[in-house]
Design a protein around this motif. Structure first.
Motif, PDB file in Angstrom:
ATOM      1  N   ALA A 292       1.190   5.464  -0.100  1.00 43.54           N
ATOM      2  CA  ALA A 292       0.524   6.757   0.048  1.00 43.54           C
ATOM      3  C   ALA A 292       1.569   7.858  -0.134  1.00 43.54           C
ATOM      4  O   ALA A 292       2.613   7.835   0.508  1.00 43.54           O
ATOM      5  CB  ALA A 292      -0.129   6.872   1.417  1.00 43.54           C
TER       6      ALA A 292
ATOM      7  N   VAL B 243      -4.214  -8.326  -0.020  1.00 44.17           N
ATOM      8  CA  VAL B 243      -5.117  -7.188   0.167  1.00 44.17           C
ATOM      9  C   VAL B 243      -6.071  -7.434   1.332  1.00 44.17           C
ATOM     10  O   VAL B 243      -6.365  -6.525   2.115  1.00 44.17           O
ATOM     11  CB  VAL B 243      -5.909  -6.919  -1.133  1.00 44.17           C
ATOM     12  CG1 VAL B 243      -6.899  -5.781  -0.941  1.00 44.17           C
ATOM     13  CG2 VAL B 243      -4.964  -6.593  -2.272  1.00 44.17           C
TER      14      VAL B 243
ATOM     15  N   TYR C 160       0.882  -1.152   0.000  1.00 46.03           N
ATOM     16  CA  TYR C 160       0.000   0.000   0.000  1.00 46.03           C
ATOM     17  C   TYR C 160       0.927   1.211   0.000  1.00 46.03           C
ATOM     18  O   TYR C 160       1.833   1.307   0.843  1.00 46.03           O
ATOM     19  CB  TYR C 160      -0.886  -0.014   1.248  1.00 46.03           C
ATOM     20  CG  TYR C 160      -1.676   1.243   1.434  1.00 46.03           C
ATOM     21  CD1 TYR C 160      -2.849   1.455   0.702  1.00 46.03           C
ATOM     22  CD2 TYR C 160      -1.271   2.222   2.317  1.00 46.03           C
ATOM     23  CE1 TYR C 160      -3.585   2.621   0.863  1.00 46.03           C
ATOM     24  CE2 TYR C 160      -2.000   3.382   2.492  1.00 46.03           C
ATOM     25  CZ  TYR C 160      -3.152   3.580   1.758  1.00 46.03           C
ATOM     26  OH  TYR C 160      -3.873   4.728   1.915  1.00 46.03           O
TER      27      TYR C 160
ATOM     28  N   ASN D 170      -2.372  10.831  -2.298  1.00 49.72           N
ATOM     29  CA  ASN D 170      -2.579   9.889  -3.399  1.00 49.72           C
ATOM     30  C   ASN D 170      -2.229   8.508  -2.878  1.00 49.72           C
ATOM     31  O   ASN D 170      -1.127   8.303  -2.352  1.00 49.72           O
ATOM     32  CB  ASN D 170      -1.684  10.231  -4.595  1.00 49.72           C
ATOM     33  CG  ASN D 170      -2.071  11.533  -5.249  1.00 49.72           C
ATOM     34  OD1 ASN D 170      -3.251  11.834  -5.363  1.00 49.72           O
ATOM     35  ND2 ASN D 170      -1.091  12.307  -5.655  1.00 49.72           N
ATOM     36  N   THR D 171      -3.145   7.569  -3.000  1.00 47.25           N
ATOM     37  CA  THR D 171      -2.905   6.220  -2.492  1.00 47.25           C
ATOM     38  C   THR D 171      -3.161   5.196  -3.589  1.00 47.25           C
ATOM     39  O   THR D 171      -3.976   5.421  -4.484  1.00 47.25           O
ATOM     40  CB  THR D 171      -3.800   5.898  -1.290  1.00 47.25           C
ATOM     41  OG1 THR D 171      -5.163   5.971  -1.699  1.00 47.25           O
ATOM     42  CG2 THR D 171      -3.565   6.871  -0.147  1.00 47.25           C
ATOM     43  N   ASP D 172      -2.447   4.086  -3.507  1.00 47.58           N
ATOM     44  CA  ASP D 172      -2.648   2.988  -4.445  1.00 47.58           C
ATOM     45  C   ASP D 172      -2.098   1.710  -3.840  1.00 47.58           C
ATOM     46  O   ASP D 172      -1.415   1.733  -2.813  1.00 47.58           O
ATOM     47  CB  ASP D 172      -1.961   3.277  -5.778  1.00 47.58           C
ATOM     48  CG  ASP D 172      -2.845   2.908  -6.961  1.00 47.58           C
ATOM     49  OD1 ASP D 172      -3.608   1.926  -6.865  1.00 47.58           O
ATOM     50  OD2 ASP D 172      -2.771   3.608  -7.984  1.00 47.58           O
ATOM     51  N   PHE D 173      -2.379   0.621  -4.504  1.00 44.66           N
ATOM     52  CA  PHE D 173      -1.964  -0.698  -4.055  1.00 44.66           C
ATOM     53  C   PHE D 173      -1.155  -1.347  -5.165  1.00 44.66           C
ATOM     54  O   PHE D 173      -1.557  -1.295  -6.334  1.00 44.66           O
ATOM     55  CB  PHE D 173      -3.227  -1.520  -3.752  1.00 44.66           C
ATOM     56  CG  PHE D 173      -3.026  -2.572  -2.726  1.00 44.66           C
ATOM     57  CD1 PHE D 173      -2.719  -2.261  -1.415  1.00 44.66           C
ATOM     58  CD2 PHE D 173      -3.150  -3.906  -3.063  1.00 44.66           C
ATOM     59  CE1 PHE D 173      -2.535  -3.238  -0.453  1.00 44.66           C
ATOM     60  CE2 PHE D 173      -2.971  -4.890  -2.111  1.00 44.66           C
ATOM     61  CZ  PHE D 173      -2.669  -4.546  -0.812  1.00 44.66           C
ATOM     62  N   TYR D 174      -0.007  -1.919  -4.828  1.00 43.85           N
ATOM     63  CA  TYR D 174       0.892  -2.505  -5.818  1.00 43.85           C
ATOM     64  C   TYR D 174       1.245  -3.932  -5.437  1.00 43.85           C
ATOM     65  O   TYR D 174       1.327  -4.255  -4.255  1.00 43.85           O
ATOM     66  CB  TYR D 174       2.201  -1.708  -5.899  1.00 43.85           C
ATOM     67  CG  TYR D 174       2.026  -0.296  -6.387  1.00 43.85           C
ATOM     68  CD1 TYR D 174       2.183   0.010  -7.729  1.00 43.85           C
ATOM     69  CD2 TYR D 174       1.701   0.730  -5.508  1.00 43.85           C
ATOM     70  CE1 TYR D 174       2.027   1.312  -8.179  1.00 43.85           C
ATOM     71  CE2 TYR D 174       1.531   2.022  -5.949  1.00 43.85           C
ATOM     72  CZ  TYR D 174       1.700   2.315  -7.290  1.00 43.85           C
ATOM     73  OH  TYR D 174       1.538   3.598  -7.724  1.00 43.85           O
ATOM     74  N   GLU D 175       1.517  -4.750  -6.444  1.00 49.55           N
ATOM     75  CA  GLU D 175       2.041  -6.093  -6.216  1.00 49.55           C
ATOM     76  C   GLU D 175       3.556  -6.017  -6.328  1.00 49.55           C
ATOM     77  O   GLU D 175       4.093  -5.427  -7.277  1.00 49.55           O
ATOM     78  CB  GLU D 175       1.486  -7.064  -7.251  1.00 49.55           C
ATOM     79  CG  GLU D 175       1.960  -8.487  -7.033  1.00 49.55           C
ATOM     80  CD  GLU D 175       1.357  -9.479  -8.008  1.00 49.55           C
ATOM     81  OE1 GLU D 175       1.554 -10.673  -7.795  1.00 49.55           O
ATOM     82  OE2 GLU D 175       0.695  -9.064  -8.976  1.00 49.55           O
TER      83      GLU D 175
END
Length: 108
Positions: A16, A66, A14, A93-98
């Motif tokens: 941010a 997740v 995760y 700004n947030t996102d989720f990455y592998e």
């Protein structure tokens, strides 16, 4: 065999990216550390980066999956997040990455 299976399983991150109000980074750092200390199942580590001389930062939190991240968003976590919200200059700004590649230094 379990080491090989662990190798095949990717972690997730995760991320941010945020800017805090002037002089508020240190307070946000304290709250970040407090929030991360509430994590349990599936939590694999966390980093907080600060752009030198600014109130801008990047938080990276690693998870097994997740679902583990979502399961750790309990009441204690939410209360800390509510304390942190007024410190932001604007919404992060947030996102989720592998995690698809992990490289460690060679030990001698």
């Amino acid at each position: 065999m379990s080491e090989f299976l662990d190798f095949l399983r990717h972690k997730f991150a995760y991320v941010a990216i945020a800017e805090f109000k002037p002089g508020k980074f240190e307070e946000a750092k304290h709250l970040y550390e407090k929030a991360v200390s509430t994590y349990a199942e599936g939590f694999k580590g966390a980093y907080l980066l600060q752009k030198p001389g600014t109130d801008e930062g990047i938080a990276v939190i690693f998870w097994d999956n997740v679902g583990d991240m979502e399961a750790n968003q309990n009441e204690a976590y939410q209360a800390i997040l509510n304390e942190m919200t007024p410190l932001f200059a604007k919404a992060p700004n947030t996102d989720f990455y592998e995690l698809v590649s992990e490289i460690h230094p060679v030990e001698e």
